[in-house]
Design a protein around this motif. Structure first.
Motif, short mmCIF file in Angstrom:
data_model
loop_
_atom_site.label_atom_id
_atom_site.label_comp_id
_atom_site.label_asym_id
_atom_site.label_seq_id
_atom_site.Cartn_x
_atom_site.Cartn_y
_atom_site.Cartn_z
N VAL A 195 -1.45 0.85 6.57
CA VAL A 195 -0.98 0.60 5.26
C VAL A 195 0.58 0.66 5.35
CG1 VAL A 195 -0.85 1.05 2.67
CG2 VAL A 195 -3.02 1.70 3.85
N ASN A 196 1.01 -0.55 4.80
CA ASN A 196 2.61 -0.35 4.78
C ASN A 196 2.92 -0.71 3.30
OD1 ASN A 196 4.98 -3.04 5.71
ND2 ASN A 196 5.22 -0.74 5.13
N MET A 197 3.76 -0.06 2.86
CA MET A 197 4.16 -0.29 1.24
C MET A 197 5.74 -0.29 1.33
SD MET A 197 3.93 1.93 -2.35
CE MET A 197 2.32 2.09 -1.72
N TYR A 198 6.24 -1.45 1.10
CA TYR A 198 7.71 -1.97 1.12
C TYR A 198 8.41 -2.35 -0.15
CZ TYR A 198 7.30 -6.69 2.72
OH TYR A 198 6.80 -7.80 2.80
N GLY A 199 9.64 -2.41 -0.40
CA GLY A 199 10.05 -3.05 -1.55
C GLY A 199 11.49 -2.44 -2.02
N CYS A 200 11.86 -2.72 -3.40
CA CYS A 200 13.14 -2.51 -3.89
C CYS A 200 13.12 -2.00 -4.98
CB CYS A 200 13.96 -3.56 -3.40
SG CYS A 200 13.76 -5.15 -4.11
N ASN A 207 10.40 1.67 2.66
CA ASN A 207 9.43 0.96 3.43
C ASN A 207 8.89 2.23 4.05
OD1 ASN A 207 8.04 -0.70 4.79
ND2 ASN A 207 9.00 -0.44 6.52
N GLN A 208 7.37 2.47 4.05
CA GLN A 208 6.79 3.50 4.34
C GLN A 208 5.28 2.93 5.05
OE1 GLN A 208 6.64 6.84 1.90
NE2 GLN A 208 5.75 8.22 3.39
N PHE A 209 4.93 3.49 6.15
CA PHE A 209 3.41 3.25 6.81
C PHE A 209 2.62 4.40 6.42
CE2 PHE A 209 6.34 0.02 8.31
CZ PHE A 209 5.38 -1.04 8.63
N GLY A 210 1.55 4.25 6.50
CA GLY A 210 0.48 5.35 6.59
C GLY A 210 -0.95 4.97 7.26
N TYR A 211 -1.35 5.85 7.96
CA TYR A 211 -2.61 5.73 8.76
C TYR A 211 -3.51 6.68 8.33
CZ TYR A 211 -5.71 4.76 12.67
OH TYR A 211 -6.66 4.63 13.48
N MET A 213 -6.02 6.83 -0.05
CA MET A 213 -6.14 7.91 0.93
C MET A 213 -4.95 8.51 1.41
SD MET A 213 -9.35 6.08 3.15
CE MET A 213 -9.27 7.23 4.49
N TRP A 214 -4.09 7.56 1.53
CA TRP A 214 -2.89 7.82 2.03
C TRP A 214 -2.06 8.64 1.09
CZ3 TRP A 214 1.73 3.77 2.37
CH2 TRP A 214 3.00 4.45 2.88
N LYS A 215 -1.87 8.19 -0.17
CA LYS A 215 -0.73 9.13 -1.06
C LYS A 215 -1.43 10.32 -1.44
CE LYS A 215 2.54 8.24 -1.36
NZ LYS A 215 3.65 8.36 -0.44
N LYS A 216 -2.54 10.33 -1.51
CA LYS A 216 -3.16 11.79 -1.96
C LYS A 216 -3.01 12.67 -1.05
CE LYS A 216 -7.00 10.24 -5.16
NZ LYS A 216 -6.41 11.04 -6.33
N LYS A 217 -2.74 12.36 0.20
CA LYS A 217 -2.45 13.20 1.28
C LYS A 217 -0.99 13.37 1.70
CE LYS A 217 -7.10 12.76 3.51
NZ LYS A 217 -7.81 12.29 4.79
N ASP A 267 6.30 -4.27 10.39
CA ASP A 267 5.06 -4.38 10.20
C ASP A 267 4.27 -3.23 11.01
OD1 ASP A 267 5.33 -7.37 9.37
OD2 ASP A 267 4.58 -6.12 8.03
N THR A 268 3.90 -3.72 12.09
CA THR A 268 2.82 -2.72 12.93
C THR A 268 3.31 -2.40 14.43
OG1 THR A 268 1.54 -4.54 13.89
CG2 THR A 268 0.91 -4.00 11.79
N ASP A 269 2.43 -1.51 14.81
CA ASP A 269 2.78 -0.97 16.24
C ASP A 269 2.35 -2.19 17.43
OD1 ASP A 269 1.62 1.50 18.46
OD2 ASP A 269 3.60 0.49 18.23
N SER A 270 2.89 -3.50 17.32
CA SER A 270 2.59 -4.40 18.44
C SER A 270 4.15 -4.73 19.00
CB SER A 270 1.96 -5.50 17.90
OG SER A 270 2.81 -6.19 16.97
#
Length: 365
Positions: A112-117, A130-134, A336-340, A352-355
């Motif tokens: 998951v990626n959440m970004y903005g302003c 901007n933050q990524f969760g796995y 799942m991400w933000k509860k943890k 974006d992602t790890d490519s």
């Protein structure tokens, strides 16, 4: 669903909130191992209201507000579709690249990626994030000030180093979040000002299942989402034995929130307890004094009806589940991400992602 709404609205626990603070957020979610769900979803939100949606099944960007559909023409939606198609491929590669780092092959996984302003209309202060969760845990986040990536887990270090090498890209991401994102936020606010700038007062009720159950202060039907629902005892804020629920959307575009007070009948009958509701942009406080006549309950009744405190507030939630079905995959990842999550939002740029081509051209306008 509930966790996702809490995240995208960013509702805090202060007794006051600025009516002039606005936000533009995008949530990208890639999944694997979830049958019958899209493998990739994007959702755009202004002040917590969905404005756009894309998934890997329909493969086109679509408006989620009438004012968005009327304000932007085919060229805009075609451009956004191409961006999301590109992001879809990048995210799918990303989730497959991350799995081996956790010694994973099959199973259910979310990326998951959440970004903005955000923009404060009164002060002019802006923020980017901007933050990524796995799989429900923080993975990497971009620090806007240093333009470096924060990796809270060892498996993310390789991503941190890879993305930090792309100095030009990180500069561009910072520019997007501090300039371009704010410009588009203001444009969207103008498009939907009749909806986004409105205020609607809450309806407040006191609910209780049984005489020994907590008393619930239920505020519903209010807009915007910024709200404080808190208990006072003899004019002083009550913090002990109080549990705050999450702010949830109703299916009519308004919101609801519960705050529970655990107190014996003897205690509240001998002291003055009251629930206070404050909504962003509305100067008036909405107050319910805890008295026996104010409590709504079906305790002792054999037939439960629409006023059953066990069902009050349930219908709006069910409506929300239907109305927001289009974002269910994003919900899975973010809940799942933000509860943890331990670190919370970090001021950020985006990627974006790890490519090898992570985030190239995948930024929304």
């Amino acid at each position: 669903m509930k966790g996702f709404i809490l995240v995208v609205l960013g509702v805090g626990l202060l007794h006051c909130a600025s009516a002039a603070t606005h936000s533009l957020r995008y949530v990208y979610t890639a999944t694997s191992g979830i049958p019958a769900f899209p493998e990739f979803v994007t959702v755009g939100l202004v002040n917590g209201e969905p404005i756009s949606y894309y998934d890997s099944v329909i493969r086109r960007e679509t408006p989620r507000q009438d004012w968005m559909a009327k304000s932007e023409g085919p060229d805009y939606w075609e451009r956004e579709t191409l961006i999301s198609i590109g992001a879809e491929q990048t995210f799918k590669v990303g989730i497959e690249n991350i799995k081996p780092r956790f010694n994973q092959t099959g199973g259910v996984h979310t990326w998951v990626n959440m970004y903005g302003c955000e923009w404060d209309e009164d002060t002019g202060v802006t923020k980017g994030f901007n933050q990524f969760g796995y799989d429900g845990e923080d993975f990497v986040a971009f620090d806007l000030k240093t333009k470096t990536w924060i990796a809270p887990t060892p498996q993310a270090v390789i991503t941190k180093h890879k993305w930090e090498r792309d100095i030009a890209y990180n500069e561009q991401r910072k520019y997007y979040l501090t300039q371009t994102c704010i410009e588009w936020l203001k444009k969207y606010l103008d498009y939907g000002k009749s909806t986004l700038m409105r205020t609607v007062p809450p309806s407040v009720s006191l609910l209780q299942k049984t005489p020994s159950s907590p008393v619930t202060c239920h505020a519903t039907g209010f807009y915007p989402s910024g709200v404080m629902v808190f208990w006072q005892k003899d004019g002083q804020d009550q913090h002990e034995d109080v549990e705050h629920g999450e702010t949830l959307p109703n299916d009519d575009g308004t919101f609801q929130k519960n705050t529970h007070l655990t107190v014996t009948p003897e205690e509240w009958k001998n002291n003055k307890y009251r629930c206070v509701v404050q909504v962003t942009g509305i100067k008036e406080d909405f107050i319910k004094v805890l008295t026996e006549s104010e409590i709504q309950t079906n305790w002792g009744k054999t037939n439960r009806g629409a006023n059953d405190p066990n069902t009050i507030g349930l219908a709006p939630i069910i409506g929300v589940a239907v109305a927001l079905l289009v974002v269910v995959v994003a919900v899975v990842g973010v809940v799942m991400w933000k509860k943890k999550s331990k670190t919370g939002f970090v001021p950020a740029s985006t990627s974006d992602t790890d490519s090898e081509n992570s985030g190239k051209g995948a930024q929304k306008t």
